[in-house]
Design a protein around this motif. Structure first.
Motif, mmCIF file in Angstrom:
data_model
loop_
_atom_site.group_PDB
_atom_site.id
_atom_site.type_symbol
_atom_site.label_atom_id
_atom_site.label_comp_id
_atom_site.label_asym_id
_atom_site.label_seq_id
_atom_site.Cartn_x
_atom_site.Cartn_y
_atom_site.Cartn_z
ATOM 1 N N MET A 1 -6.827 8.041 11.754
ATOM 2 C CA MET A 1 -6.245 7.808 10.430
ATOM 3 C C MET A 1 -5.797 6.356 10.320
ATOM 4 S SD MET A 1 -5.336 9.079 7.466
ATOM 5 C CE MET A 1 -4.407 8.352 6.122
ATOM 6 N N GLY A 2 -6.136 5.735 9.203
ATOM 7 C CA GLY A 2 -5.682 4.386 8.926
ATOM 8 C C GLY A 2 -4.276 4.402 8.367
ATOM 9 N N ARG A 3 -4.022 3.546 7.400
ATOM 10 C CA ARG A 3 -2.687 3.425 6.839
ATOM 11 C C ARG A 3 -2.572 4.177 5.508
ATOM 12 N NH1 ARG A 3 -0.322 -2.596 7.177
ATOM 13 N NH2 ARG A 3 -2.070 -3.152 5.854
ATOM 14 N N ILE A 4 -1.351 4.546 5.183
ATOM 15 C CA ILE A 4 -1.041 5.152 3.887
ATOM 16 C C ILE A 4 -0.168 4.176 3.110
ATOM 17 C CG2 ILE A 4 0.178 7.018 2.700
ATOM 18 C CD1 ILE A 4 -0.596 8.856 4.996
ATOM 19 N N SER A 5 -0.617 3.847 1.899
ATOM 20 C CA SER A 5 0.128 2.917 1.046
ATOM 21 C C SER A 5 0.589 3.644 -0.207
ATOM 22 C CB SER A 5 -0.761 1.731 0.662
ATOM 23 O OG SER A 5 -0.059 0.847 -0.196
ATOM 24 N N VAL A 6 1.782 3.316 -0.641
ATOM 25 C CA VAL A 6 2.342 3.884 -1.881
ATOM 26 C C VAL A 6 2.652 2.741 -2.835
ATOM 27 C CG1 VAL A 6 4.262 5.170 -2.914
ATOM 28 C CG2 VAL A 6 3.295 5.907 -0.719
ATOM 29 N N GLU A 7 2.184 2.866 -4.069
ATOM 30 C CA GLU A 7 2.479 1.861 -5.091
ATOM 31 C C GLU A 7 3.761 2.233 -5.828
ATOM 32 O OE1 GLU A 7 -0.635 0.155 -7.746
ATOM 33 O OE2 GLU A 7 0.580 1.044 -9.340
ATOM 34 N N LEU A 8 4.694 1.279 -5.902
ATOM 35 C CA LEU A 8 5.947 1.482 -6.626
ATOM 36 C C LEU A 8 6.107 0.377 -7.662
ATOM 37 C CD1 LEU A 8 8.345 2.379 -3.652
ATOM 38 C CD2 LEU A 8 7.169 3.958 -5.215
ATOM 39 N N VAL A 9 6.357 0.762 -8.905
ATOM 40 C CA VAL A 9 6.477 -0.196 -10.004
ATOM 41 C C VAL A 9 7.907 -0.730 -10.058
ATOM 42 C CG1 VAL A 9 6.288 -0.531 -12.492
ATOM 43 C CG2 VAL A 9 4.663 0.972 -11.305
ATOM 44 N N PRO A 10 8.102 -2.055 -10.031
ATOM 45 C CA PRO A 10 9.455 -2.636 -10.012
ATOM 46 C C PRO A 10 10.059 -2.769 -11.411
ATOM 47 C CG PRO A 10 7.852 -4.397 -9.860
ATOM 48 C CD PRO A 10 7.062 -3.117 -9.920
ATOM 49 N N ARG A 11 10.386 -1.631 -12.030
ATOM 50 C CA ARG A 11 10.915 -1.671 -13.405
ATOM 51 C C ARG A 11 12.281 -2.348 -13.459
ATOM 52 N NH1 ARG A 11 8.054 3.100 -12.864
ATOM 53 N NH2 ARG A 11 6.375 3.323 -14.388
ATOM 54 N N SER A 12 13.031 -2.195 -12.391
ATOM 55 C CA SER A 12 14.311 -2.899 -12.227
ATOM 56 C C SER A 12 14.618 -2.904 -10.738
ATOM 57 C CB SER A 12 15.442 -2.194 -12.984
ATOM 58 O OG SER A 12 15.708 -0.921 -12.391
ATOM 59 N N GLU A 13 15.522 -3.787 -10.311
ATOM 60 C CA GLU A 13 15.854 -3.811 -8.890
ATOM 61 C C GLU A 13 16.491 -2.497 -8.461
ATOM 62 O OE1 GLU A 13 18.580 -6.221 -5.604
ATOM 63 O OE2 GLU A 13 18.050 -7.204 -7.505
ATOM 64 N N GLU A 14 17.398 -1.980 -9.290
ATOM 65 C CA GLU A 14 18.068 -0.717 -8.960
ATOM 66 C C GLU A 14 17.050 0.417 -8.872
ATOM 67 O OE1 GLU A 14 21.704 2.149 -10.602
ATOM 68 O OE2 GLU A 14 20.933 0.531 -11.841
ATOM 69 N N GLY A 15 16.157 0.489 -9.865
ATOM 70 C CA GLY A 15 15.156 1.549 -9.876
ATOM 71 C C GLY A 15 14.195 1.437 -8.703
ATOM 72 N N LEU A 16 13.797 0.215 -8.362
ATOM 73 C CA LEU A 16 12.897 0.019 -7.231
ATOM 74 C C LEU A 16 13.564 0.448 -5.937
ATOM 75 C CD1 LEU A 16 10.277 -1.020 -5.975
ATOM 76 C CD2 LEU A 16 11.273 -3.334 -5.993
ATOM 77 N N ARG A 17 14.833 0.085 -5.772
ATOM 78 C CA ARG A 17 15.545 0.480 -4.545
ATOM 79 C C ARG A 17 15.661 2.001 -4.451
ATOM 80 N NH1 ARG A 17 17.734 -3.584 -1.625
ATOM 81 N NH2 ARG A 17 17.950 -5.640 -2.635
ATOM 82 N N GLU A 18 15.888 2.659 -5.567
ATOM 83 C CA GLU A 18 15.948 4.127 -5.563
ATOM 84 C C GLU A 18 14.612 4.720 -5.138
ATOM 85 O OE1 GLU A 18 18.416 6.399 -5.949
ATOM 86 O OE2 GLU A 18 19.686 4.612 -5.776
ATOM 87 N N ASP A 19 13.509 4.173 -5.679
ATOM 88 C CA ASP A 19 12.183 4.673 -5.318
ATOM 89 C C ASP A 19 11.871 4.404 -3.849
ATOM 90 O OD1 ASP A 19 11.757 5.604 -7.864
ATOM 91 O OD2 ASP A 19 10.462 3.944 -8.493
ATOM 92 N N LEU A 20 12.306 3.262 -3.352
ATOM 93 C CA LEU A 20 12.090 2.943 -1.938
ATOM 94 C C LEU A 20 12.862 3.904 -1.037
ATOM 95 C CD1 LEU A 20 12.292 -0.926 -2.290
ATOM 96 C CD2 LEU A 20 10.319 0.306 -1.350
ATOM 97 N N LYS A 21 14.105 4.201 -1.404
ATOM 98 C CA LYS A 21 14.903 5.144 -0.619
ATOM 99 C C LYS A 21 14.275 6.540 -0.672
ATOM 100 C CE LYS A 21 19.280 2.729 -1.476
ATOM 101 N NZ LYS A 21 20.547 2.771 -2.268
ATOM 102 N N THR A 22 13.801 6.940 -1.860
ATOM 103 C CA THR A 22 13.159 8.250 -2.004
ATOM 104 C C THR A 22 11.921 8.336 -1.120
ATOM 105 O OG1 THR A 22 13.946 8.523 -4.279
ATOM 106 C CG2 THR A 22 12.025 9.818 -3.625
ATOM 107 N N THR A 23 11.105 7.284 -1.147
ATOM 108 C CA THR A 23 9.898 7.263 -0.325
ATOM 109 C C THR A 23 10.247 7.306 1.152
ATOM 110 O OG1 THR A 23 8.778 5.966 -2.038
ATOM 111 C CG2 THR A 23 7.775 5.983 0.153
#
Length: 247
Positions: A1-23
């Motif tokens: 298996m190679g790598r798994i990448s997830v795309e996250l849209v940076p709508r705001s810094e707060e929102g991006l950090r929440e998505d990063l923590k969720t991931t």
């Protein structure tokens, strides 16, 4: 298996950090975070990627070719070097609808070469759009990008394993991140059909369950080939989608 990448849209810094923590907290096995560059947002992709580095060591900002002035040094070079980012994805990019942002007639192969000249330490990936024309035409574009120095490719989302298998035969030996994305409504389905020329397979349903099921099949597809998976959880419940696919 190679790598798994997830795309996250940076709508705001707060929102991006929440998505990063969720991931980070929802599943194991995510290797790379991709950050798209959307002009309607305040955060540029390389700025979002610098934030993402606090949560994941491997990040990949998207660079729009039409934003790059070939007569000037790469505008994002200082921030990329400051952050220590060593991978980027170069895409063509769409002109702004309101023309509020200056853009250039620059193509992806030019930008790939410019990165090699100015930032040789950076691995440059390029896009594959399997819907824009014939397979022969797309293969020609792929060869041009390889000649320019691309080290691998990210595809547009697939929705049909048979279509993936056709492209897998054509791309054998290449470093490919196979894209999948949930389609959550009939309106979204129409967007993909009209804007991107997608032909959905028989039995397709614009639901989270169908999207998770197909993404899991795509995961098995890439595992068998030692390839990479590119998850684009657009307009879906991020945690539910990631857990459904990778949990």
């Amino acid at each position: 298996m190679g790598r798994i990448s997830v795309e996250l849209v940076p709508r705001s810094e707060e929102g991006l950090r929440e998505d990063l923590k969720t991931t980070q907290n929802s599943v194991k096995g995510v290797d790379v975070i991709n950050i798209p560059d959307l002009l309607r947002l305040d955060i540029r992709s390389w700025e979002g990627a610098a934030i993402a580095q606090e949560y994941f060591p491997a990040v990949m900002p998207h660079i729009r070719a039409i934003d790059v002035d070939l007569t000037q040094p790469l505008a994002m070079r200082p921030e990329l070097r400051r952050s220590g980012i060593t991978e980027v994805l170069v895409i063509e990019g769409d002109p702004p609808q309101d023309m509020s942002h200056k853009f250039y007639p620059t193509v992806t192969t030019d930008v790939i070469q410019k990165f090699h000249q100015e930032m040789p330490e950076v691995k440059v990936y390029a896009g594959i759009d399997q819907y824009r024309g014939s397979m022969r035409q797309e293969m020609y574009r792929i060869q041009r990008k390889l000649q320019a120095g691309a080290v691998g490719f990210f595809t547009q989302p697939f929705f049909d394993l048979r279509f993936m298998e056709m492209y897998a035969d054509m791309l054998e030996g290449q470093n490919v991140y196979w894209g999948v994305s949930p389609v959550m409504s009939e309106r979204s389905q129409s967007y993909w059909e009209l804007k991107n020329n997608v032909v959905f397979p028989k039995g397709f349903e614009p639901t989270l369950n169908w999207s998770i099921d197909f993404s899991r099949k795509a995961l098995e597809f890439v595992k068998k080939r030692g390839a990479n998976l590119y998850l684009m959880p657009i307009k879906s419940n991020l945690e539910a989608y990631l857990k459904g696919v990778l949990g």
